[in-house]
Each structure stands twice: as C-alpha cells, then as structure tokens.
Design an enzyme around this catalytic site. Structure first.
Site, PDB file in Angstrom:
ATOM      1  N   SER A 108      10.894  10.457 -17.155  1.00  0.00           N
ATOM      2  CA  SER A 108      11.964  11.066 -17.951  1.00  0.00           C
ATOM      3  C   SER A 108      13.225  10.259 -17.721  1.00  0.00           C
ATOM      4  O   SER A 108      13.425   9.740 -16.622  1.00  0.00           O
ATOM      5  CB  SER A 108      12.224  12.517 -17.527  1.00  0.00           C
ATOM      6  OG  SER A 108      11.173  13.340 -17.948  1.00  0.00           O
ATOM      7  N   GLU A 113      28.229   5.780 -27.899  1.00  0.00           N
ATOM      8  CA  GLU A 113      27.915   6.430 -29.182  1.00  0.00           C
ATOM      9  C   GLU A 113      26.978   7.628 -28.985  1.00  0.00           C
ATOM     10  O   GLU A 113      26.235   7.997 -29.883  1.00  0.00           O
ATOM     11  CB  GLU A 113      27.268   5.386 -30.118  1.00  0.00           C
ATOM     12  CG  GLU A 113      28.152   4.151 -30.386  1.00  0.00           C
ATOM     13  CD  GLU A 113      28.187   3.146 -29.241  1.00  0.00           C
ATOM     14  OE1 GLU A 113      28.914   2.158 -29.317  1.00  0.00           O
ATOM     15  OE2 GLU A 113      27.456   3.406 -28.234  1.00  0.00           O
ATOM     16  N   SER A 114      26.912   8.294 -27.838  1.00  0.00           N
ATOM     17  CA  SER A 114      26.104   9.460 -27.436  1.00  0.00           C
ATOM     18  C   SER A 114      24.938   9.109 -26.503  1.00  0.00           C
ATOM     19  O   SER A 114      25.212   8.594 -25.417  1.00  0.00           O
ATOM     20  CB  SER A 114      25.611  10.214 -28.663  1.00  0.00           C
ATOM     21  OG  SER A 114      26.728  10.678 -29.393  1.00  0.00           O
ATOM     22  N   HIS A 169      10.924  11.402 -22.712  1.00  0.00           N
ATOM     23  CA  HIS A 169      10.012  12.068 -21.773  1.00  0.00           C
ATOM     24  C   HIS A 169       8.615  11.587 -22.135  1.00  0.00           C
ATOM     25  O   HIS A 169       8.244  11.614 -23.310  1.00  0.00           O
ATOM     26  CB  HIS A 169      10.110  13.592 -21.925  1.00  0.00           C
ATOM     27  CG  HIS A 169      11.516  14.086 -21.807  1.00  0.00           C
ATOM     28  ND1 HIS A 169      12.160  14.227 -20.604  1.00  0.00           N
ATOM     29  CD2 HIS A 169      12.428  14.404 -22.770  1.00  0.00           C
ATOM     30  CE1 HIS A 169      13.400  14.631 -20.818  1.00  0.00           C
ATOM     31  NE2 HIS A 169      13.603  14.735 -22.135  1.00  0.00           N
ATOM     32  N   CYS A 221      26.515   8.659 -32.855  1.00  0.00           N
ATOM     33  CA  CYS A 221      27.635   8.988 -33.754  1.00  0.00           C
ATOM     34  C   CYS A 221      28.283   7.669 -34.136  1.00  0.00           C
ATOM     35  O   CYS A 221      27.939   6.614 -33.580  1.00  0.00           O
ATOM     36  CB  CYS A 221      28.618   9.921 -33.067  1.00  0.00           C
ATOM     37  SG  CYS A 221      29.297   9.207 -31.567  1.00  0.00           S
ATOM     38  N   GLN A 232      -6.521  -0.251  -7.286  1.00  0.00           N
ATOM     39  CA  GLN A 232      -5.286   0.539  -7.394  1.00  0.00           C
ATOM     40  C   GLN A 232      -4.199  -0.286  -8.075  1.00  0.00           C
ATOM     41  O   GLN A 232      -4.371  -1.486  -8.265  1.00  0.00           O
ATOM     42  CB  GLN A 232      -4.799   0.913  -5.984  1.00  0.00           C
ATOM     43  CG  GLN A 232      -4.601  -0.296  -5.096  1.00  0.00           C
ATOM     44  CD  GLN A 232      -4.904  -0.036  -3.635  1.00  0.00           C
ATOM     45  OE1 GLN A 232      -4.967   1.110  -3.185  1.00  0.00           O
ATOM     46  NE2 GLN A 232      -5.164  -1.093  -2.892  1.00  0.00           N
ATOM     47  N   HIS A 273       4.910   0.615  11.944  1.00  0.00           N
ATOM     48  CA  HIS A 273       4.075  -0.463  12.515  1.00  0.00           C
ATOM     49  C   HIS A 273       4.193  -0.550  14.037  1.00  0.00           C
ATOM     50  O   HIS A 273       3.227  -0.896  14.716  1.00  0.00           O
ATOM     51  CB  HIS A 273       4.412  -1.785  11.832  1.00  0.00           C
ATOM     52  CG  HIS A 273       3.998  -1.796  10.398  1.00  0.00           C
ATOM     53  ND1 HIS A 273       4.880  -2.046   9.360  1.00  0.00           N
ATOM     54  CD2 HIS A 273       2.803  -1.527   9.820  1.00  0.00           C
ATOM     55  CE1 HIS A 273       4.219  -1.954   8.212  1.00  0.00           C
ATOM     56  NE2 HIS A 273       2.969  -1.629   8.455  1.00  0.00           N
ATOM     57  N   ASP A 277      -0.395  -4.946   4.159  1.00  0.00           N
ATOM     58  CA  ASP A 277       0.985  -5.462   4.183  1.00  0.00           C
ATOM     59  C   ASP A 277       1.212  -6.370   5.390  1.00  0.00           C
ATOM     60  O   ASP A 277       2.161  -7.131   5.432  1.00  0.00           O
ATOM     61  CB  ASP A 277       1.991  -4.301   4.192  1.00  0.00           C
ATOM     62  CG  ASP A 277       1.670  -3.286   5.280  1.00  0.00           C
ATOM     63  OD1 ASP A 277       1.283  -2.144   4.950  1.00  0.00           O
ATOM     64  OD2 ASP A 277       1.733  -3.652   6.472  1.00  0.00           O
ATOM     65  N   GLU A 299      -9.302  -5.676   4.859  1.00  0.00           N
ATOM     66  CA  GLU A 299      -8.478  -5.047   3.822  1.00  0.00           C
ATOM     67  C   GLU A 299      -9.241  -5.148   2.509  1.00  0.00           C
ATOM     68  O   GLU A 299      -9.728  -6.226   2.142  1.00  0.00           O
ATOM     69  CB  GLU A 299      -7.128  -5.767   3.710  1.00  0.00           C
ATOM     70  CG  GLU A 299      -6.347  -5.555   2.449  1.00  0.00           C
ATOM     71  CD  GLU A 299      -5.991  -4.102   2.160  1.00  0.00           C
ATOM     72  OE1 GLU A 299      -6.301  -3.632   1.047  1.00  0.00           O
ATOM     73  OE2 GLU A 299      -5.419  -3.449   3.052  1.00  0.00           O
ATOM     74  N   ASP A 309     -14.478  -3.932   1.925  1.00  0.00           N
ATOM     75  CA  ASP A 309     -14.358  -2.483   2.110  1.00  0.00           C
ATOM     76  C   ASP A 309     -14.572  -2.145   3.584  1.00  0.00           C
ATOM     77  O   ASP A 309     -15.635  -2.426   4.150  1.00  0.00           O
ATOM     78  CB  ASP A 309     -15.408  -1.757   1.254  1.00  0.00           C
ATOM     79  CG  ASP A 309     -15.274  -0.244   1.374  1.00  0.00           C
ATOM     80  OD1 ASP A 309     -15.952   0.459   0.591  1.00  0.00           O
ATOM     81  OD2 ASP A 309     -14.519   0.231   2.243  1.00  0.00           O
TER      82      ASP A 309
HETATM   83  N1  SAM Z   1       1.441   2.840   5.686  1.00  0.00           N
HETATM   84  C1  SAM Z   1       0.608   3.158   4.615  1.00  0.00           C
HETATM   85  C2  SAM Z   1       0.332   4.629   4.548  1.00  0.00           C
HETATM   86  O1  SAM Z   1       0.702   5.332   5.501  1.00  0.00           O
HETATM   87  O2  SAM Z   1      -0.144   5.116   3.567  1.00  0.00           O
HETATM   88  C3  SAM Z   1      -0.628   2.359   4.635  1.00  0.00           C
HETATM   89  C4  SAM Z   1      -0.302   0.992   4.352  1.00  0.00           C
HETATM   90  S1  SAM Z   1      -1.581  -0.108   4.100  1.00  0.00           S
HETATM   91  C5  SAM Z   1      -0.846  -0.955   2.842  1.00  0.00           C
HETATM   92  C6  SAM Z   1      -2.911   0.734   3.383  1.00  0.00           C
HETATM   93  C7  SAM Z   1      -3.986  -0.240   2.978  1.00  0.00           C
HETATM   94  O3  SAM Z   1      -5.303   0.333   3.076  1.00  0.00           O
HETATM   95  C8  SAM Z   1      -3.860  -0.702   1.524  1.00  0.00           C
HETATM   96  O4  SAM Z   1      -3.567  -2.063   1.500  1.00  0.00           O
HETATM   97  C9  SAM Z   1      -5.226  -0.401   0.903  1.00  0.00           C
HETATM   98  O5  SAM Z   1      -5.647  -1.369  -0.026  1.00  0.00           O
HETATM   99  C10 SAM Z   1      -6.104  -0.376   2.158  1.00  0.00           C
HETATM  100  N2  SAM Z   1      -7.370   0.326   1.973  1.00  0.00           N
HETATM  101  C11 SAM Z   1      -7.576   1.477   1.286  1.00  0.00           C
HETATM  102  N3  SAM Z   1      -8.891   1.797   1.313  1.00  0.00           N
HETATM  103  C12 SAM Z   1      -9.523   0.823   2.030  1.00  0.00           C
HETATM  104  C13 SAM Z   1     -10.876   0.579   2.416  1.00  0.00           C
HETATM  105  N4  SAM Z   1     -11.836   1.424   2.055  1.00  0.00           N
HETATM  106  N5  SAM Z   1     -11.145  -0.514   3.173  1.00  0.00           N
HETATM  107  C14 SAM Z   1     -10.158  -1.369   3.548  1.00  0.00           C
HETATM  108  N6  SAM Z   1      -8.843  -1.208   3.202  1.00  0.00           N
HETATM  109  C15 SAM Z   1      -8.547  -0.124   2.461  1.00  0.00           C
END
Ligand code: SAM
Length: 426
Positions: A56, A63-64, A69, A84, A173, A204, A228, A248, A279
């Site tokens: 939103s 001019e207003s 939304h 206006c 994501q 961290h 990160d 990651e 994963d």
């Molecule tokens: N500080 C943040 C929080 O509290 O939400 C977390 C930060 S860190 C960036 C989270 C990371 O977990 C992301 O980069 C995401 O891609 C990773 N992530 C999510 N699911 C995952 C998985 N199944 N295996 C490995 N990494 C994963």
C-alpha cells in the site's frame, strides 16, 4: 474555468504480474515515475510492504495524490489518481498500465468538488502561498518506503531507501539485498529480514562463541545454512578450529552477500572452510556418526527450504553425527514471535538429547520481530554452557577480536530464562 476542484480516476488493474504487485520498491519507483511523467511535483512518497504479501502506498503531489493497494495473490491493483489543475492523469494511467503489465483494466473518471455545490470562505490566501513556496523543494522529496515483517498480530517495519541491490527468485526463495536507513544493507529471504549490516553481530557472536568457549577445543564444526557467512566468520576466529564444513542450500544467498554484504561474508575464502551448496537435511542424513564437535543450524524460519530443519529426523541425525562429547546450537525462533515453532523445537531437542540437555539461550536482535530471539542447544556428554571456567581467556578473545555483543556476562546471562519461557518449555 474548470467547474470542479479535482479530477479522480478510479482504476482497476487486473491480471498483473504478481511479483511486481508484491515489490514495494518497484511500485514506489513506478508510482513516483507516473506522477513525474504527467508533470506533477512530488512532495513525498510513503509505501508499505506487508508480509506475506501486498503493498500500500501514496505519492503526495502538489496536484493532490496517487495511491495504490495491491493483492499480488490476485494480480490486482486498486489505484487512485486524484489530481487538480492542468495535470493529465491519463498519462500516469498509461505509464502504470505498462509498468504493471496489466492485461486487463477498468477506469472510472469523476469530477470531485463541484464548485457549484461549494461556498468559498474568505480567508487570506497570500500568507499560505508564501509559506508553501518557501517550504517545497521540487528536486528533493521524502521517500518513506517501509519493509514490514509481520505475523497476524504483530509486525516490525524498517524504513528503507527504496534501493534494491539484488533481487533474485532462486529455486528455493526470493533473495533480496535492500538498504534500510537505520540498519544499512540487509538480506531478506521471502520478505523476512535475515540479517543487517548494523545488528548482525548480535546474532553471529551469540550463535558461535558461547558454544566454542564451552567446548574449549572444538576442531571439527558443521554449519547448516548460514549463507550470509556471519556464523563461519565468527567460528573461524577460534584458533582451535581445524575444519568448518558449511552446507547452504541456496547459492544465490552466498553470491548476494559476498557482493553486497562483504563485512558479513568476510571468511568465505578461509582455507579451513569447506563450502558445500546443498540441502543440509540430505547432508545430515548421510553424515558419518561421531564426526563433529559442534553442529550449528543457522537456518531461516520453518517455511520453504528450512521447514525440515525443525524435524525430529533432522535433529536425530545431528545427534548421531556429533562426537560423544558434542553440542548442537540451532536458530531457535522467538518465545514471543512464532511461539509454536520455539516450543516444539525445544520439545524435539528434549526428546533426542534429554530433558536437561535442551537449553535455551536468549538474546536481542533489533531487526527481528519483537527483538527477542533464541538459540536452542542440544548437549551430548558432560558439557555445561551455563558454567564458564575461562573468563580471562574469553576477555582476551573479546578484546583481541573487537567483539561488540558477546562477553562472559552475556554468555551466562543468555541462559537465564524468564518464568514465562520456563513454562513454555516445561
Ligand atoms: N539469521 C537468520 C534467521 O534467524 O532467520 C538465518 C540466516 S541464514 C541466511 C539462513 C540460511 O539457511 C539461508 O541462507 C537459507 O538459504 C538456508 N537454508 C534454509 N533451508 C536450508 C536447508 N534445508 N539446507 C541448507 N541451508 C538452508
């Protein structure tokens, strides 16, 4: 001489691109552009992004105003073009139709404030004109673009500059790097704040150092998530470390942070780090038993790719992969924001590690909703993070590394749980 004070075009833009409809920065830019295209003078813009979706906003013009939304889930935007004077708002209409990729639309134009129906008051206009002329600087207008992370009943909003440095929809994501006025650049995943330049150290330092000083001589560490780079940066400050394996799932997170958050993603070239883009759930399923001194789960909230990072199976695999004397530290959600995930995670850890071996460490992160957040511990063997035996060593480390959050008192204090938390995890 116009017989009405204003002209109002009520617009329905339909079948628009849902991603654009959910992009507060793009919508703010386009709405301001639509006003300027029609020759309007912009005074200020205020835009809010709502999670999980919807925007939103209003652009106040000499001019207003122009207002919008959006309902991304319907690809729909309700737009008000109220003007206006001589301004032709149909120019703004055409501009926005193209910007939003509206495949269908309807518009209703009506005159507002018919002078025949109004009586003019006699008040001194000169003083008003003078003040307006002094006040307005057409070159500069205040932008209020807000990023809001919320659940049904509470929210956290950050004003950001509208600048988007990185915006990629990855297979897992939406990954964005935005810039907020108060906390600098920030990483947002699926519209949830993950980390910011100005408060990342809260998170961290507390996810890493209490565990490292409890273990005292941790050598082999596994980090799940943490794209990160802030967690491995802190872990690799410890001389005892021989190897850190980081798994990651999303390479886009690593790339975006390397480029736009270099102070956080500072240790990715460290030779002790093995970086695996995969994963973490699958990785733990195949992990060798008895391998790690410490496993850190630095995952996002229990949605999308991170949902499985809150499962019994995942934490059972973590338990098995830990050495006889080892620790697990997991991003534990908040006892005041998604309490359910917080409580269920603790129950899961109690079930796997033992009732007195599932601890909660509380700390503060200003850019997470409620600011109160937790790490949840699973202890294997006789380790007790609530007892510190090396205060001097901690103080030396804190000074040598210029830590800004962690110290021995905060370490101990973080395990002091308020009564309402005790009852939540009883
Ligand atoms: N500080 C943040 C929080 O509290 O939400 C977390 C930060 S860190 C960036 C989270 C990371 O977990 C992301 O980069 C995401 O891609 C990773 N992530 C999510 N699911 C995952 C998985 N199944 N295996 C490995 N990494 C994963």
């Amino acid at each position: 001489m116009s017989t009405a004070l204003g002209n109002h075009i009520l617009v329905e833009f339909m079948n628009c691109d849902p991603h654009i409809m959910n992009d507060v920065a793009a919508i703010e830019r386009d709405m301001v552009g639509a006003a300027q295209k029609a020759g309007a003078t912009v005074i200020n813009s205020t835009f809010h992004h709502f999670s999980p979706y919807g925007v939103s906003g209003v652009v106040v013009i000499q001019e207003s105003h122009l207002a919008i939304h959006t309902w991304p889930e319907y690809g729909y935007a309700a737009v008000d073009l109220f003007t206006c004077g001589e301004m032709d708002a149909w120019i703004s209409f055409d501009f926005l139709k193209d910007c939003f990729g509206a495949k269908s639309y309807s518009a209703l134009e009506m005159k507002r404030g018919s002078v025949n129906l109004l009586t003019r008051n006699n008040f001194d206009i000169s003083t008003m004109r003078q003040k307006a002329a002094e006040w307005r600087n057409p070159e500069f207008y205040t932008r209020n673009v807000w990023f809001t992370d919320k659940d049904d009943d509470q929210a956290l909003s950050l004003r950001f500059t509208g600048e988007v440095f990185y915006d990629v929809q990855s297979p897992f994501q939406r990954v964005r790097i935005l810039e907020s006025y108060k906390y600098g650049k920030m990483l947002a995943l699926d519209d949830m704040v993950m980390t910011t330049e100005k408060d990342e150290f809260h998170y961290h330092e507390m996810i890493s150092h209490p565990a490292m000083f409890t273990l005292e001589n941790a050598k082999n560490i596994l980090v799940i998530g943490g794209g990160d780079g802030g967690t491995v940066r802190e872990i690799l400050r410890h001389e005892s470390v021989v190897k850190v394996t980081m798994v990651e799932i999303d390479g886009a997170v690593i790339d975006s942070c390397k480029e736009f958050l270099p102070t956080i993603a500072a240790a990715f070239d460290n030779p002790k780090l093995e970086l695996i883009v995969d994963d973490g759930i699958a990785f733990l399923k195949n992990a060798k038993a008895n391998s790690y001194d410490l496993i850190i789960v630095d995952g996002s909230d229990p949605v999308g790719p991170a949902e499985g990072l809150f499962s019994v199976e995942f934490y059972t695999n973590c338990y098995n992969a830990l050495k006889e004397k080892g620790m697990l530290v997991a991003q534990g959600e908040s006892p005041k924001f998604n309490e359910k995930a917080f409580t269920e995670l603790n129950k899961t850890l109690q079930g796997i590690f033992g009732k007195d071996k599932a601890l909660v460490s509380l700390f503060f992160v200003p850019t997470y909703p409620t600011g109160m957040w937790s790490f949840q511990y699973g202890i294997k063997g006789d380790l007790n993070p609530k007892k510190i035996s090396n205060v001097e060593k901690i103080q030396e480390f804190v000074d040598a590394n210029g830590l800004r959050y962690y110290n021995d008192e905060v370490h101990l204090g973080s395990f002091a749980t308020p009564n309402f938390v005790k009852s939540l995890i009883k």
